[in-house]
Design a protein around this motif. Structure first.
Motif, PDB file in Angstrom:
ATOM      1  N   HIS A 275      52.959  12.422   5.780  1.00  0.00           N
ATOM      2  CA  HIS A 275      51.666  12.446   6.467  1.00  0.00           C
ATOM      3  C   HIS A 275      50.618  13.166   5.626  1.00  0.00           C
ATOM      4  N   TYR A 276      51.021  14.138   4.865  1.00  0.00           N
ATOM      5  CA  TYR A 276      50.091  14.806   3.951  1.00  0.00           C
ATOM      6  C   TYR A 276      49.524  13.810   2.948  1.00  0.00           C
ATOM      7  N   LEU A 277      50.384  13.017   2.322  1.00  0.00           N
ATOM      8  CA  LEU A 277      49.924  12.013   1.365  1.00  0.00           C
ATOM      9  C   LEU A 277      49.070  10.946   2.045  1.00  0.00           C
ATOM     10  N   ARG A 278      49.427  10.610   3.292  1.00  0.00           N
ATOM     11  CA  ARG A 278      48.640   9.612   4.010  1.00  0.00           C
ATOM     12  C   ARG A 278      47.244  10.128   4.302  1.00  0.00           C
ATOM     13  N   ASN A 279      47.131  11.407   4.652  1.00  0.00           N
ATOM     14  CA  ASN A 279      45.812  11.992   4.884  1.00  0.00           C
ATOM     15  C   ASN A 279      45.029  12.116   3.583  1.00  0.00           C
ATOM     16  N   LEU A 280      45.730  12.400   2.485  1.00  0.00           N
ATOM     17  CA  LEU A 280      45.049  12.417   1.192  1.00  0.00           C
ATOM     18  C   LEU A 280      44.431  11.055   0.877  1.00  0.00           C
ATOM     19  N   ALA A 281      45.126   9.999   1.234  1.00  0.00           N
ATOM     20  CA  ALA A 281      44.707   8.650   0.842  1.00  0.00           C
ATOM     21  C   ALA A 281      43.692   8.028   1.792  1.00  0.00           C
ATOM     22  N   GLU A 282      43.301   8.716   2.856  1.00  0.00           N
ATOM     23  CA  GLU A 282      42.428   8.094   3.854  1.00  0.00           C
ATOM     24  C   GLU A 282      41.127   7.550   3.271  1.00  0.00           C
ATOM     25  N   PRO A 283      40.314   8.354   2.552  1.00  0.00           N
ATOM     26  CA  PRO A 283      39.070   7.764   2.012  1.00  0.00           C
ATOM     27  C   PRO A 283      39.328   6.685   0.976  1.00  0.00           C
ATOM     28  N   LEU A 284      40.394   6.825   0.192  1.00  0.00           N
ATOM     29  CA  LEU A 284      40.722   5.795  -0.787  1.00  0.00           C
ATOM     30  C   LEU A 284      41.144   4.504  -0.090  1.00  0.00           C
ATOM     31  N   ALA A 285      41.917   4.637   0.992  1.00  0.00           N
ATOM     32  CA  ALA A 285      42.348   3.445   1.728  1.00  0.00           C
ATOM     33  C   ALA A 285      41.157   2.741   2.368  1.00  0.00           C
ATOM     34  N   GLU A 286      40.194   3.501   2.886  1.00  0.00           N
ATOM     35  CA  GLU A 286      38.999   2.887   3.467  1.00  0.00           C
ATOM     36  C   GLU A 286      38.188   2.155   2.404  1.00  0.00           C
ATOM     37  N   ALA A 290      37.462  -1.974   2.129  1.00  0.00           N
ATOM     38  CA  ALA A 290      36.145  -2.584   1.926  1.00  0.00           C
ATOM     39  C   ALA A 290      36.107  -3.401   0.643  1.00  0.00           C
ATOM     40  N   PHE A 291      36.779  -2.897  -0.401  1.00  0.00           N
ATOM     41  CA  PHE A 291      36.833  -3.623  -1.666  1.00  0.00           C
ATOM     42  C   PHE A 291      37.581  -4.946  -1.510  1.00  0.00           C
ATOM     43  N   LYS A 292      38.644  -4.951  -0.714  1.00  0.00           N
ATOM     44  CA  LYS A 292      39.402  -6.185  -0.504  1.00  0.00           C
ATOM     45  C   LYS A 292      38.549  -7.232   0.196  1.00  0.00           C
ATOM     46  N   PRO A 376      48.853   2.094   3.191  1.00  0.00           N
ATOM     47  CA  PRO A 376      48.615   3.383   2.523  1.00  0.00           C
ATOM     48  C   PRO A 376      49.798   4.322   2.743  1.00  0.00           C
ATOM     49  N   PRO A 377      50.018   5.286   1.834  1.00  0.00           N
ATOM     50  CA  PRO A 377      49.077   5.705   0.794  1.00  0.00           C
ATOM     51  C   PRO A 377      49.208   4.969  -0.541  1.00  0.00           C
ATOM     52  N   PHE A 378      50.309   4.255  -0.784  1.00  0.00           N
ATOM     53  CA  PHE A 378      50.533   3.733  -2.126  1.00  0.00           C
ATOM     54  C   PHE A 378      50.325   2.224  -2.233  1.00  0.00           C
ATOM     55  N   ARG A 379      50.502   1.491  -1.171  1.00  0.00           N
ATOM     56  CA  ARG A 379      50.283   0.053  -1.236  1.00  0.00           C
ATOM     57  C   ARG A 379      48.867  -0.231  -0.747  1.00  0.00           C
ATOM     58  N   LEU A 380      47.956  -0.434  -1.702  1.00  0.00           N
ATOM     59  CA  LEU A 380      46.557  -0.681  -1.407  1.00  0.00           C
ATOM     60  C   LEU A 380      46.257  -2.149  -1.707  1.00  0.00           C
ATOM     61  N   ALA A 381      45.882  -2.884  -0.674  1.00  0.00           N
ATOM     62  CA  ALA A 381      45.780  -4.333  -0.792  1.00  0.00           C
ATOM     63  C   ALA A 381      44.670  -4.763  -1.740  1.00  0.00           C
TER      64      ALA A 381
END
Length: 610
Positions: A275-286, A290-292, A376-381
């Motif tokens: 969950h720590y890594l998932r919270n780290l990735a929140e802005p990157l996932a958003e 949007a990029f996808k 997320p956090p590692f599989r970013l579409a």
């Protein structure tokens, strides 16, 4: 134990312990005579067994017990193999002054045949629970399996599962105190994990406390709120355990963190690193999501019409692909199979079907890439779609080097134009993803040597400082670097205990997987998402309980359940389900509940209307 075996009642003409005046073959021939009319029982016992108490001496004075001249625990029991009529002759102390004279001791073996309140044996109850939870069978499937050997209705199958099988599992968990004490003695205390299922529709949330060493559930139930006082009340009974709580693994819920610090001040509180890594990735996932969307729209603008084309079909079949049914689509001749290692043959000049087949497969793959989903956090579409579309463009160029095809030229040029406009954003996202991968590697390096918490914390602190003060980055990456540092500081106090406490995992994935498995099992047995959610609300805490690995071990364990414990657990189950009596879409049932509430209201002392 005394055993009295009688032939089947139909052969001897015995009903309810009385002998008929007519033989079975004569029944119905002269029914107007003196034979009384009775409704015969549909279920006849194949064997009569009378048990004696296994205990021979009084528990208080030690004198020999005497046998009472009446029967107790007298019932007909259906098992998977036989229909038995069982009873036990109670034993008592012969001395009136002894406290044991007021006790009536029954046979433990008789009580292990069937629980109080049920005429079905423990083996039937275990089979129902095993088919429901292990085989993931519906109530109808369970009834079909049992109806060949038992007299049982589909509604009774549901009732036995809810009223006996689930409460018996809870009683079995409470019988594991000796096992818990042994494990706690070996490691000096308990290491526990806490997690909850997200509430639905404002309903209370199911929470579970699990011992990580044994896998046993210490507490499982519903919480009306997720605030500090509620969590403190939920955790408070853990202080009554004989051994201390060494460490707690959980997410970083707002009310749970101060509750653990208040109730278990000496325990180390490890936060789930997943969950720590998932919270780290929140802005990157958003940003990636949007990029996808932007990438997909750009690609469709350039090659959308092209990749949606399918090969021409027969005349009169335009737009029709594969059709089945009484009037199916015509079957095409299969293409010659080739192995990946076989050498390709040179196709003739008129090879349009082969060219169409290759191009069509490439178009279908491109369409599929536009539908990828992230995790997320590692599989970013977005990043994955961009990279794989680049591979499609390079592959198209390789094919064009061997043979010219206008459609491949359009595909290559369109993808190149679409991808070039998104290249800068892709590079930023890939840099942010690389930072996440580096942090994950620091927390779980590929090494066989045990690490200390101070060493991991030092490495992570140094890396975060490097990312934060990295000068050659874009403003968006600068903002993301500050986010990594802020989230890490909020998690810092509970991020590294797992490296110093043996048996404390880094993540809470095991407990979460139990939640997911329970949801999947209930979805299989109910067939509806709404019914699955209702089942979790009504009996989810019992559904989450673990069970022994085999049906034989389940039967051996549940037969040892004290009758008092089972009665209390059944009452606890009924009290919880009472909360949902008014939650019914049936107008008839709702009206019956209204009538009941009206009667209770009218029974109250009347007051003025004001």
């Amino acid at each position: 134990m005394a055993v009295e075996q009688n032939p089947p009642c139909e052969r001897n003409g015995v009903i309810m312990g009385k002998e008929l005046s007519l033989k079975p073959c004569q029944c119905g021939q002269d029914t107007d005579q003196e034979v009384p009319m009775r409704t015969p029982k549909r279920l006849y016992a194949q064997e009569r067994i009378i048990y004696q108490p296994e205990l021979l001496t009084c528990l208080h004075c030690g004198d020999l017990l005497v046998t009472c001249n009446y029967l107790a625990w007298d019932k007909t029991v259906q098992t998977l193999e036989h229909v038995l009529s069982i009873a036990t002759r109670p034993g008592r102390c012969p001395h009136a002054a002894c406290p044991g004279s007021r006790m009536r001791l029954l046979s433990a073996q008789a009580q292990r045949m069937a629980p109080a309140g049920s005429t079905y044996g423990y083996d039937v109850l275990v089979r129902i629970g095993w088919l429901r939870q292990h085989q993931r069978a519906t109530y109808g499937e369970i009834h079909t399996d049992l109806a060949a050997t038992l007299r049982i209705s589909p509604s009774h199958v549901r009732s036995l599962y809810q009223q006996f099988s689930l409460p018996l599992l809870a009683c079995h968990e409470r019988q594991q105190r000796d096992r818990l004490a042994q494990v706690a003695k070996e490691q000096g205390g308990f290491v526990i994990a806490l997690d909850g299922l997200a509430p639905q529709g404002g309903e209370p949330q199911i929470w579970c406390i699990r011992d990580l060493s044994t896998g046993l559930t210490l507490r499982s139930g519903w919480l009306a709120q997720q605030d500090q006082p509620t969590f403190e009340a939920f955790l408070a009974p853990l202080k009554q355990l004989e051994w201390p709580i060494l460490a707690v693994l959980s997410e970083k819920q707002t009310g749970l963190v101060p509750a653990v610090a208040s109730v278990l001040p000496t325990s180390r509180h490890q936060f789930c690193q997943a969950h720590y890594l998932r919270n780290l990735a929140e802005p990157l996932a958003e940003a990636d999501a949007a990029f996808k969307v932007e990438l997909r729209q750009t690609v469709r603008q350039h090659v959308g019409d092209l990749i949606r084309r399918e090969p021409q079909t027969a005349a009169g079949q335009a737009g029709v692909l594969t059709v089945t049914g009484p009037v199916p689509s015509p079957r095409k001749e299969p293409l010659a199979a080739t192995s990946p290692t076989s050498k390709p043959t040179i196709a003739p000049a008129s090879s349009k079907p082969e060219v169409d087949a290759v191009v069509t497969q490439l178009f279908r793959h491109t369409r599929y890439l536009l539908t990828l989903k992230g995790r997320p956090p590692f599989r970013l579409a977005g990043i994955e779609t961009y990279e794989r579309l680049h591979r499609v463009a390079r592959f198209s160029l390789d094919l064009l080097a061997k043979r010219y095809e206008p459609r491949l030229v359009q595909l290559y040029q369109g993808l190149q134009s679409a991808l070039s406009s998104c290249a800068e954003t892709s590079q930023e996202l890939q840099q942010g993803a690389a930072w996440l991968h580096d942090i994950a590697y620091i927390l779980e390096p590929a090494t066989t040597q045990p690490m200390r918490a101070a060493h991991v914390a030092g490495q992570l602190r140094g890396y975060l400082d490097t990312v934060r003060w990295w000068s050659d980055v874009t403003p968006s990456l600068k903002t993301f670097g500050r986010h990594l540092d802020t989230v890490s500081r909020s998690y810092w106090s509970g991020l590294f205990h797992c490296y110093d406490v043996p048996g404390l995992p880094r993540t809470n994935n095991e407990l979460e997987s139990r939640f997911r498995d329970t949801r999947r099992r209930l979805l299989r047995t109910t067939g509806q998402k709404g019914q699955t959610q209702r089942t979790l609300q009504r009996q989810g805490a019992w559904e989450l309980l673990p069970r022994p690995p085999t049906e034989a071990k389940v039967l051996g364990a549940l037969r040892q359940t004290p009758s008092e414990d089972l009665a209390q657990e059944r009452q606890r189950f009924a009290e919880h389900r009472q909360r949902f009596r008014m939650q019914s879409r049936s107008l008839r049932q709702t009206q019956a509940q209204f009538d009941h509430l009206r009667q209770r209201w009218l029974a109250l002392q009347p007051t003025g209307t004001g």
